[in-house]
Every structure is written in C-alpha cells, then in structure tokens.
Design a protein around this motif. Structure first.
Motif, short mmCIF file in Angstrom:
data_model
loop_
_atom_site.label_atom_id
_atom_site.label_comp_id
_atom_site.label_asym_id
_atom_site.label_seq_id
_atom_site.Cartn_x
_atom_site.Cartn_y
_atom_site.Cartn_z
N GLN A 1 -43.88 -10.91 -11.32
CA GLN A 1 -45.05 -10.44 -12.07
C GLN A 1 -46.32 -10.66 -11.24
N LYS A 2 -46.43 -11.79 -10.58
CA LYS A 2 -47.59 -12.09 -9.73
C LYS A 2 -47.62 -11.15 -8.52
N GLN A 3 -46.45 -10.89 -7.91
CA GLN A 3 -46.39 -9.96 -6.78
C GLN A 3 -46.87 -8.57 -7.18
N LEU A 4 -46.39 -8.10 -8.34
CA LEU A 4 -46.75 -6.77 -8.80
C LEU A 4 -48.24 -6.67 -9.11
N ALA A 5 -48.78 -7.68 -9.74
CA ALA A 5 -50.22 -7.68 -10.04
C ALA A 5 -51.04 -7.68 -8.75
N ALA A 6 -50.58 -8.41 -7.74
CA ALA A 6 -51.30 -8.51 -6.46
C ALA A 6 -51.39 -7.18 -5.73
N VAL A 7 -50.39 -6.29 -5.95
CA VAL A 7 -50.42 -4.99 -5.28
C VAL A 7 -50.94 -3.88 -6.20
N GLY A 8 -51.46 -4.28 -7.35
CA GLY A 8 -52.13 -3.32 -8.23
C GLY A 8 -51.27 -2.57 -9.21
N VAL A 9 -50.10 -3.09 -9.52
CA VAL A 9 -49.26 -2.44 -10.53
C VAL A 9 -49.87 -2.69 -11.90
N ASP A 10 -50.00 -1.63 -12.70
CA ASP A 10 -50.51 -1.76 -14.06
C ASP A 10 -49.44 -2.41 -14.93
N LEU A 11 -49.67 -3.65 -15.31
CA LEU A 11 -48.71 -4.38 -16.12
C LEU A 11 -49.06 -4.36 -17.60
N GLY A 12 -50.05 -3.57 -17.97
CA GLY A 12 -50.44 -3.53 -19.38
C GLY A 12 -50.87 -4.92 -19.82
N ASP A 13 -50.34 -5.37 -20.94
CA ASP A 13 -50.69 -6.72 -21.41
C ASP A 13 -49.81 -7.78 -20.74
N ALA A 14 -48.81 -7.34 -19.96
CA ALA A 14 -47.93 -8.24 -19.20
C ALA A 14 -47.26 -9.31 -20.06
#
Length: 142
Positions: free
Chosen positions: A97-110
């Motif tokens: 989840q942290k990796q995806l957020a760092a590359v700008g993936v839209d995680l919604g409310d995660a």
C-alpha cells in the motif's frame, strides 16, 4: 501455493494437471494498461501479441510480478473494459500500500478490511475500471 501443497498431499504420487489460472482483464488501450501495471504496480511484460505490428491494439499482454500473472487484453471478445476483477495475494499488504501510494496510485480511501475468513484486504481500480483486490493471509507464516 498452500492449496497446491494440500492437493499434492491429498493425492500423493499424482501430478497436478492444472498449473495456474491467469486472469484476463479487458482493457481499452493496451499501452495505457501496460503503463499502469508496469510503472504503478511493478509488473513486467512477459510477452505481447499484436496481430498488426503497426497498431498498439488489439493486443494480448502477459504481465508478471513475482509469482503473480495477469493478461491485459484489448481484443473485443474478452469483454468490455472495466468488467473484470482480480485478487492478488501479497506477503505484506501495508508495505505494498505504501509502495503504491509513493508512485501515485489512486487508493481511494485505502481502507483495509479485516475479513472474517482470515484476510486483510483493500481494493483499487485500474484505469479501465477493472477491480483489483489486494489480500494478505493473516495466518501466513504462523
């Protein structure tokens, strides 16, 4: 993997006929999908088939990350873009989840769901609207 081991122990001496199931996700643009799965999710292209070498689409792309495989298809018979879903099991859901957020993936409310059946899970969508469920077995390694 655990299911394969259980099946092997249940049928000792027999081989497994089925090896792996690979989901096919319908996409509108193979280039956009490859960019998302490659640059954002960390998958690498394993193979590609394009009947017309001068055109990006239609295409059949095999993408791999670690032990996970997915096919991205812009061929019409594979369904309308955004009509499929896939579940990927991972070792460390929070780290991913942290990796995806760092590359700008839209995680919604995660939001991470603590499921009754023993998984931690969260959901996201690819650019075509295909649903991606990321899951971690809470009991793995115990």
């Amino acid at each position: 993997l655990c299911a394969q081991r259980a099946l092997l122990s249940a049928h000792e001496g027999e081989y497994l006929m089925f090896k792996i199931a690979i989901p096919v996700l319908p996409v509108k643009s193979s280039e956009r999908a490859e960019s998302f799965y490659g640059e954002k999710l960390g998958f690498k292209r394993a193979y590609v088939y394009r009947p017309d070498s001068k055109s990006a689409d239609p295409a059949w792309l095999g993408m791999v990350r670690d032990g996970a495989h997915v096919v991205l298809s812009s061929f019409h018979p594979d369904g309308p873009p955004g009509s499929a879903s896939v579940q990927f099991y991972v070792e460390d859901l929070v780290a991913l989840q942290k990796q995806l957020a760092a590359v700008g993936v839209d995680l919604g409310d995660a939001q991470v769901f603590d499921q009754d059946w023993g998984n931690l899970e969260f959901n996201l969508e690819d650019p075509d609207g295909n649903r991606i469920n990321i899951a971690q077995d809470k009991n793995a390694g115990t």
